[in-house]
Design a protein around this motif. Structure first.
Motif: not given
Length: 63
Positions: A40-63
């Motif tokens: 359970t902890v692994f799945i949560l950590a993976s989801a949060f880390t993947e969300a940070l990667g997606l946020i980086g992708f969105v910021v790259t598209l905006i900038a």
């Protein structure tokens, strides 16, 4: 320049998920009775880390 930043962000996210998987696998191998909680902890950590990667992708598209 943004593509380089996104690439570095994805590498960081990939390393973080790999380290989390390593830690969860090691915990399950050492103490099988905590398998459900460690997974359970692994799945949560993976989801949060993947969300940070997606946020980086969105910021790259905006900038």
């Amino acid at each position: 320049m943004g593509v380089i930043g996104y690439g570095l962000g994805v590498i960081g996210a990939g390393l973080a998920i790999g380290l989390a998987a390593f830690g969860a696998t090691s915990a399950m191998a050492r103490q099988p009775e905590v398998q459900g909680r460690a997974f359970t902890v692994f799945i949560l950590a993976s989801a949060f880390t993947e969300a940070l990667g997606l946020i980086g992708f969105v910021v790259t598209l905006i900038a």
